[in-house]
Scaffold this active site. Structure first.
Site, PDB file in Angstrom:
ATOM      1  N   HIS A 107      -5.647   2.848   0.783  1.00 21.78           N
ATOM      2  CA  HIS A 107      -4.930   4.031   1.289  1.00 21.78           C
ATOM      3  C   HIS A 107      -5.703   4.779   2.372  1.00 21.78           C
ATOM      4  CE1 HIS A 107      -2.711   3.075  -2.214  1.00 21.78           C
ATOM      5  NE2 HIS A 107      -3.342   3.835  -3.068  1.00 21.78           N
TER       6      HIS A 107
ATOM      7  N   ASP B 289       0.908  -1.139   0.000  1.00 19.58           N
ATOM      8  CA  ASP B 289       0.000   0.000   0.000  1.00 19.58           C
ATOM      9  C   ASP B 289       0.948   1.189   0.000  1.00 19.58           C
ATOM     10  OD1 ASP B 289      -1.455   2.285   0.786  1.00 19.58           O
ATOM     11  OD2 ASP B 289      -3.024   0.995   1.572  1.00 19.58           O
ATOM     12  N   HIS B 290       1.134   1.818  -1.158  1.00 20.39           N
ATOM     13  CA  HIS B 290       2.251   2.766  -1.242  1.00 20.39           C
ATOM     14  C   HIS B 290       2.074   3.979  -0.331  1.00 20.39           C
ATOM     15  CE1 HIS B 290      -0.158   5.086  -4.137  1.00 20.39           C
ATOM     16  NE2 HIS B 290       0.663   6.087  -3.926  1.00 20.39           N
TER      17      HIS B 290
HETATM   18  C1  BG6 Z   1      -3.039   4.603  -6.662  1.00 21.22           C
HETATM   19  C2  BG6 Z   1      -4.332   4.663  -7.426  1.00 21.22           C
HETATM   20  O1  BG6 Z   1      -3.035   3.551  -5.752  1.00 21.22           O
HETATM   21  O2  BG6 Z   1      -2.873   5.825  -5.958  1.00 21.22           O
HETATM   22  C3  BG6 Z   1      -4.363   5.846  -8.358  1.00 21.22           C
HETATM   23  O3  BG6 Z   1      -4.501   3.466  -8.160  1.00 21.22           O
HETATM   24  C4  BG6 Z   1      -4.064   7.119  -7.621  1.00 21.22           C
HETATM   25  O4  BG6 Z   1      -5.629   5.951  -9.014  1.00 21.22           O
HETATM   26  C5  BG6 Z   1      -2.802   6.970  -6.797  1.00 21.22           C
HETATM   27  O5  BG6 Z   1      -3.915   8.156  -8.567  1.00 21.22           O
HETATM   28  C6  BG6 Z   1      -2.591   8.178  -5.915  1.00 21.22           C
HETATM   29  O6  BG6 Z   1      -1.327   8.098  -5.340  1.00 21.22           O
HETATM   30  P1  BG6 Z   1      -0.531   9.392  -4.914  1.00 21.22           P
HETATM   31  O7  BG6 Z   1       0.731   8.867  -4.320  1.00 21.22           O
HETATM   32  O8  BG6 Z   1      -0.332  10.204  -6.167  1.00 21.22           O
HETATM   33  O9  BG6 Z   1      -1.407  10.102  -3.945  1.00 21.22           O
END
Ligand code: BG6
Length: 513
Positions: free
Chosen positions: A265, A202-203
């Protein structure tokens, strides 16, 4: 390889203290889906930046695998191109060359035995050169329908274990698209790997600002005493994006905003705000606390979904001065699609700390701007000794944890407007990452790839955690799927649908995006 900071070396500058790197055992990293969008935009640049900082282990090898046929050199050239295009820093050509010098590529479909036979050959050859068995990390960065087959094949070819080295599997999102699918995938994955070998990505957890929520709560005595239902009125979590779905219709139209951002997230952000302090900062202890929060969330039911959840789709509009199409006009989106590009929900956590405090979560594409933040509003003061006459107003204190952009923390306070009268208006007390820490924050994927190679699962989602997340989202997803459209709409570039305000208490408004 050139390095900025050597392993074990503590930088002199006190502002970047604490950013020194930890040692990692020699590793061969295999990326499935190595020519895909995520690998090109995020994974390869992250690996490059780790190399640039000297954070990769001394013995590090990279293998790419995907469907296209090409030789090792062609893959190395493609990887270098992706890194040049997407790295957060301009690559140093010597470091880049060093990183990709012995890269290997295996082409083929993921169900073919020959893919895994070739992989084994390369892995063994790297061990031979190193003179010792290297750890192995398999990164599944493919479309999710390939996860089961890759895992199965790794098991069949005995690549899931090694007598003298650690073997790990890193699995991208989405982990299932329903509760039933997530459970089935867990069962399958756990029949091949042990939980301690698994790293579900989960980045958001790799973002410095998300980790700071815990630091902020548990490293400061000031906030924890008020961090409960007695003092907190509501919590509002926003993950707004100005971007549309771009070229991702194939994925997005099956996912929608709730699955794409809320299930993973945003629930992680909620856990970071709501969890109890862990006894130790250790992977399972932290994840135990998060699972407790998720289990305490009152589960939506078919009967409550309409009261606690709102979905909508963007129509044509203007974002950042550019005209954008409506969702139904995007390439690859069926003109009668009922997929939501905006989701807002109201949750309640039924435990001693939080009972009765609403947690509002909202996310959407093509909104006015990109902002990810957690806004915690305290209850109003019980009594005002001075007349409010002429005041802009005494407002409840609000603590804003901003994940992106303008990373930082701000606290709104009531202050006296200079002058002869006792007039009050809100002012902000602010901490900004950019001014307190001089170094650029690493990208989330840099931290996560490194942690997975070190075997530290703190910032990854455990099996029971992912299922507990799905237990919250599944009833909403299934009710929405069973309810025909058309959906409420919002014009691209705006604050989202008017319908979202029905989730709030009478008279309350969402924070401006
Ligand atoms: C990803 C989603 O997990 O997170 C994308 O699949 C989204 O749709 C992205 O744009 C958002 O990540 P960040 O790091 O740009 O907030």
């Amino acid at each position: 390889m050139a390095t900025d900071v050597k392993l074990g070396e503590t930088p002199d500058n006190p502002l970047i203290e604490g950013l020194e790197r930890l040692p990692v055992h020699g590793t061969t990293l295999v990326i499935f889906g190595a020519t895909g969008d995520l690998a090109r935009r995020k994974l390869l640049p992250a690996i490059y930046n780790l190399a640039h900082e000297g954070a990769l282990p001394e013995r590090f090898n990279l293998v790419g695998s995907s469907r296209s046929e090409m030789d090792h050199e062609e893959f190395a050239a493609q990887a270098a191109e992706a890194i040049r295009q997407f790295s957060r820093r301009e690559p140093d050509e010597t470091v880049l060359k060093g990183l990709l010098a012995s890269v290997r590529y295996v082409g083929g479909t993921f169900d073919e035995d020959s893919v895994y036979e070739q992989l084994s050959t390369h892995l063994d050859a790297y061990d031979e050169t190193a003179g010792q068995p290297l750890n192995r990390a398999f990164y599944l960065s493919t479309a999710p329908e390939f996860f089961p087959v890759i895992i199965g094949q790794l098991g069949k070819h005995k690549l899931n274990r090694h007598e003298h080295a650690e073997v790990r599997a890193i699995i991208e999102k989405p982990f299932g698209t329903t509760l039933a699918e997530a459970k089935a995938l867990n069962r399958h994955v756990l029949s091949v790997f042990k939980e301690r070998q698994l790293f579900r990505i989960d980045h958001y957890l790799g973002k410095e600002t998300v980790q700071n929520v815990m630091a902020f709560r548990f490293a400061n005595g000031l906030f924890e005493p008020v961090w409960n239902r007695n003092y907190i009125d509501r919590v509002e979590i926003t993950a707004a994006e100005d971007l549309s779905i771009g070229t991702r219709a194939g994925y997005y139209d099956h996912a929608g905003a709730l699955r794409d951002l809320v299930q993973n997230h945003m629930l992680q952000l909620l856990c970071n705000v709501a969890m109890e302090p862990p006894v130790h900062f250790e992977a399972d202890e932290i994840r135990d606390e998060k699972v407790k929060v998720l289990r305490s969330v009152i589960k939506p039911t078919e009967a409550t979904v309409d009261d606690i959840a709102v979905r909508a789709q963007y129509t044509a509009g203007t974002v950042g001065g550019e005209d954008v199409r409506g969702y139904l006009e995007e390439d690859g989106v069926p003109s009668d699609s009922n997929t939501e590009t905006y989701a807002a929900i109201r949750l309640e956590i039924d435990n001693w700390r939080w009972a009765g405090v609403p947690f509002y979560l909202r996310t959407g594409k093509s909104l006015a701007r990109k902002v990810t933040e957690i806004a915690i509003t305290l209850k109003p003061v019980p009594h005002l000794a001075f007349a409010q006459d002429g005041s802009v107003g005494v407002r409840p204190n609000q603590l804003i944890l901003t994940m992106q952009p303008n990373e930082g923390v701000s606290l709104s306070l009531g202050a006296k407007i200079p002058g002869t009268r006792m007039r009050i208006r809100p002012v902000n007390m602010e901490f900004l990452y950019g001014t307190s820490f001089m170094s650029q924050s690493p990208e989330a994927y840099e931290r996560l790839i490194l942690d997975a190679m070190r075997g530290d699962a703190t910032l990854f989602t455990r099996n029971d955690e992912v299922e507990a997340q799905w237990e919250i989202c599944d009833p909403i997803v299934s009710k929405w799927e069973a309810t025909p459209g058309p959906l409420p709409t919002y014009e691209a570039g705006t604050q989202g649908p008017a319908e979202a305000s029905k989730l709030l208490e009478d008279g309350a408004e969402w924070r401006a995006i």
